[in-house]
Every structure is written in C-alpha cells, then in structure tokens.
Design an enzyme around this catalytic site. Structure first.
Site, PDB file in Angstrom:
ATOM      1  N   GLU A  42     -32.391  11.269 -13.973  1.00 56.08           N
ATOM      2  CA  GLU A  42     -32.731   9.911 -13.884  1.00 56.08           C
ATOM      3  C   GLU A  42     -32.163   9.498 -12.650  1.00 56.08           C
ATOM      4  OE1 GLU A  42     -29.933   6.612 -16.484  1.00 56.08           O
ATOM      5  OE2 GLU A  42     -30.050   8.380 -17.310  1.00 56.08           O
ATOM      6  N   GLU A  67     -25.247  10.602 -19.652  1.00 59.25           N
ATOM      7  CA  GLU A  67     -24.446  10.402 -19.218  1.00 59.25           C
ATOM      8  C   GLU A  67     -22.350  10.098 -19.986  1.00 59.25           C
ATOM      9  OE1 GLU A  67     -25.561   6.054 -18.198  1.00 59.25           O
ATOM     10  OE2 GLU A  67     -27.076   7.208 -16.131  1.00 59.25           O
TER      11      GLU A  67
END
Length: 171
Positions: free
Chosen positions: A142, A36
C-alpha cells in the site's frame, strides 16, 4: 474462550472470501492476515473502521486459526503475509510472528506500507529484516500521496505526487 471464538469467526470470513471468488474462477496468490493492524491505536474516526492486532495477537491468530483453516480449506498455495502496515514496525513485528517456527510455517512474506518512509530509512528496517528472515519476501502492499488531512486536495496538472511515487519506488 472469547478470543478463540473471535479468531474462528474472523478466519471463516477469510475462507468465505476465497471460496466465493473461487466459484467465479478468480484465485489469489497471496493473502494478508489483516490490513493495518496497528491503526486502531491512532485513528479514532468513526468513518475509518479498523481493528487492533498486536504482533502477538497476529502470531496467535495465524497459529491457532488462520493457518490451519487455510490448510483445511485447501488453500495451501496461497502465500500468507504478516504485518501489512508501516515498515517502522520491522524487524520487531517479524521477530514476534515469524520468529515463532509454528507461525513461520504458515507465512511466506511481509506486507509493508510506505507512509512514514521519510521517518524510517529503508536500509534500517528492510535490510535488517531481510537479513534476519531471508526466506520471507518483503512486499510494498500500500502506498498513497495526500493522505494527511492538510494534504488531501489534488492539484490538477501537477506532477508532484507522481514524481514522489517514482522517487520512492526507485530508491
């Protein structure tokens, strides 16, 4: 100069991680350069530690430090993934990183998260990115249900979240 020092320290952590696991006969087939990398722009909570990486920063980190460090450390068999964030950043992220032939030489694939799948149609981003970069794999790394502040409570006995996962995976 500070940027290069930070890159070197960050890369050393990647190698230390791999070395420590290898001492216990645990190996990895792939590695993400960062999870991220965009999140720090949007999340300001103290309990959510994260760093910002632009696609250009990630490209430079791979070229200047992480890629060469993996090679020097003997980890040439590990597949390096870029992005590892929302697919709405594709294909621009891939253009910025693996569109550079030097960075592309170290990269094998693109890690993707599904959190905004309802906003960004898969065909629009995944198909275009695959068409532009067919030699790089696309992998969902994810996924989560109930990540929004108003949707974190689990309803015991409900299969709603499981059904949502199934439909998303099978699309």
């Amino acid at each position: 100069m500070l940027k290069l020092i930070l890159f070197a320290n960050f890369s050393a952590l990647h190698l230390r991680f791999l070395d420590e696991y290898a001492q216990n006969n645990i190996t990895f087939w792939a590695l993400s350069s960062q999870n991220e990398p965009i999140t720090a722009l949007f999340v300001s909570r103290n309990d959510f530690p994260c760093n910002y990486f632009s696609p250009q920063h990630q490209r430079d980190f791979i070229i200047q430090d992480l890629g060469p460090a993996l090679v020097a450390g003997g980890y040439t068999d590990i597949r390096l993934m870029i992005l590892d964030d929302l697919r709405c950043h594709l294909p621009n992220w891939a253009d910025q990183v693996i569109g550079n032939s030097t960075a592309a030489a170290y990269v094998s694939g693109i890690g993707i998260h599904w959190y905004l799948d309802s906003v960004t149609p898969a065909g629009l981003t995944l198909d275009v990115t695959h068409h532009l970069y067919p030699n790089f794999f696309l992998l969902y790394t994810e996924a989560c249900n109930g990540f929004l502040d108003w949707d974190v409570k689990v309803a015991l006995g409900s299969w709603e979240r499981g059904t949502y996962y199934s439909r998303s995976i099978l699309k």
